[in-house]
Design an enzyme around this catalytic site. Structure first.
Site, mmCIF file in Angstrom:
data_model
loop_
_atom_site.group_PDB
_atom_site.id
_atom_site.type_symbol
_atom_site.label_atom_id
_atom_site.label_comp_id
_atom_site.label_asym_id
_atom_site.label_seq_id
_atom_site.Cartn_x
_atom_site.Cartn_y
_atom_site.Cartn_z
ATOM 1 N N ARG A 120 -4.765 8.907 17.001
ATOM 2 C CA ARG A 120 -4.610 8.029 15.831
ATOM 3 C C ARG A 120 -4.967 6.593 16.217
ATOM 4 N NH1 ARG A 120 0.303 10.015 12.121
ATOM 5 N NH2 ARG A 120 -1.236 9.583 10.518
ATOM 6 N N SER A 131 -3.182 11.285 7.673
ATOM 7 C CA SER A 131 -2.940 10.092 6.848
ATOM 8 C C SER A 131 -3.384 10.303 5.409
ATOM 9 C CB SER A 131 -3.665 8.878 7.453
ATOM 10 O OG SER A 131 -3.048 8.487 8.659
#
Length: 373
Positions: A120, A131
């Site tokens: 990430r 996300s």
């Protein structure tokens, strides 16, 4: 090269690629096979795919011929038996929770990219399926809570009297939590937010939420944006602050998860007993055990007049947009592993390719997954 897009299991209404995204592959010279009615639940019929150049094939033909396969949910053991060696498989496989399945894929010499394992980083944002889907989950959690809550969300001043606004408590200010804050505020609720990461305070406040601070949190900087284990002293402080906030809350939305471990229980039975009758909890961590002591995954239950909804797959309830975003994430990732001629080019020097690859050449290659075996 043949790319296959497979129909998801019963209950999963999303699809890995929408027609316009399948067209991108076709324009690269890639042959695209799809199952019949693959996108019906996401409001994309077979004609919308074939008009973009995709070909309808049976599941058997896709599994046994494709060089690269796209899914959201993991393949079944029966599907895996049909795969040819060295096929590339891309989906959300949650390897920490599915070790046996990962072993089977390694034995089959499948190259698996599990998108939930993508590092990430800033560079990975356009590929981050967690996300994009969490954003939808946070929005839908508030809408779902409003539908079960027996009162108004906003404050109303009428000739018959004044209605106080709903009080919403959100546990976890990641992507889902932040979207839940924004949605609850738009509906007129008063919002309090708890997170173990002090750094998110500014984001919470910018959306109109009140941040509940607890001193002494462990440093989360090395956890890739996830929660981390906390000290016992911190947990005691956290417990009391959450208990106080839960007793006043009308709606609680929980999002806290720790990769590779059961979700932390943040709402205990004692806290549930102290909540107002008619209160609602939406638990987005239900699939890994849940953030309440009474959560049951994929079920809505009543406990002491509190409605508890355990649902970690809310994005599937908004399949059209969820599928569109997921497919775009995958297309962005494909730029790392497919060259301009539409052929596979696996560059394991790339940290995103290496970090999301779980099995390759008959071995489990992800160090974090190997450590569990």
């Amino acid at each position: 090269m043949i790319a296959g897009i497979l129909k998801e299991p019963t209950g999963e209404h999303r699809v890995a690629f929408m027609p316009e995204q399948a067209e991108v592959l076709v324009k690269k010279g890639i042959t695209v096979y799809i199952e019949s009615s693959i996108g019906n639940s996401a409001y994309a019929d077979d004609d919308s795919y074939t008009s973009k150049g995709a070909e309808i094939k049976s599941r058997y033909e896709i599994l046994s011929n494709a060089s690269i396969l796209f899914t959201i949910q993991p393949l079944s053991a029966i599907d895996i038996e049909l795969l040819k060696e060295n096929v590339v498989l891309i989906g959300i496989y949650q390897p920490f929770s599915n070790i046996q399945l990962i072993k089977e894929l390694a034995e089959k010499k499948v190259t698996l990219f599990s998108m939930d394992m993508l590092p990430r980083t800033t560079r990975a944002q356009s590929m981050d399926v967690l996300s994009s889907q969490a954003n939808i989950a946070g929005y839908k959690a508030v809408i779902l809570a409003a539908s079960f809550y027996p009162k108004y969300f906003p404050m109303f001043m009428t000739a018959a009297g004044t209605i106080a606004p709903a009080k919403v408590l959100i546990l976890g200010a990641g992507v889902a939590g932040l979207q839940a804050i924004a949605t609850a505020r738009r509906l007129g609720a008063v919002v309090e937010v708890f997170d173990t990461r002090p750094a998110v305070k500014e984001e919470v406040m910018s959306l109109g939420g009140k941040f509940i601070e607890v001193e002494g949190a462990a440093d989360p900087s090395a956890a890739g944006g996830y929660a981390v284990e906390q000290t016992e002293e911190y947990k005691q402080k956290q417990h009391q602050r959450i208990a106080d906030a839960a007793a006043k809350a009308d709606i609680i939305i929980t999002t806290a998860q720790i990769p590779g471990k059961s979700a932390p229980v943040l709402i205990t039975e004692a806290m549930l007993n102290a909540m107002k009758p008619g209160s609602v909890i939406i638990d987005l961590a239900a699939a890994t055990g849940g953030n309440t002591a009474k959560t049951i995954n994929a079920q809505k239950i009543k406990y002491n007049d509190v409605t508890i909804v355990g649902d970690s797959n809310l994005p599937a309830t908004m399949p059209a947009d969820a599928s569109k975003l997921y497919g775009k994430n995958i297309l962005n990732f494909l730029q790392l592993i497919i060259n301009k001629d539409g052929q596979l080019n696996l560059n394991f020097e790339d940290d995103l390719v290496k970090g999301s690859c779980i099995t390759h050449n008959g071995e489990i290659v992800n160090e974090r997954v190997k450590a569990l075996i």
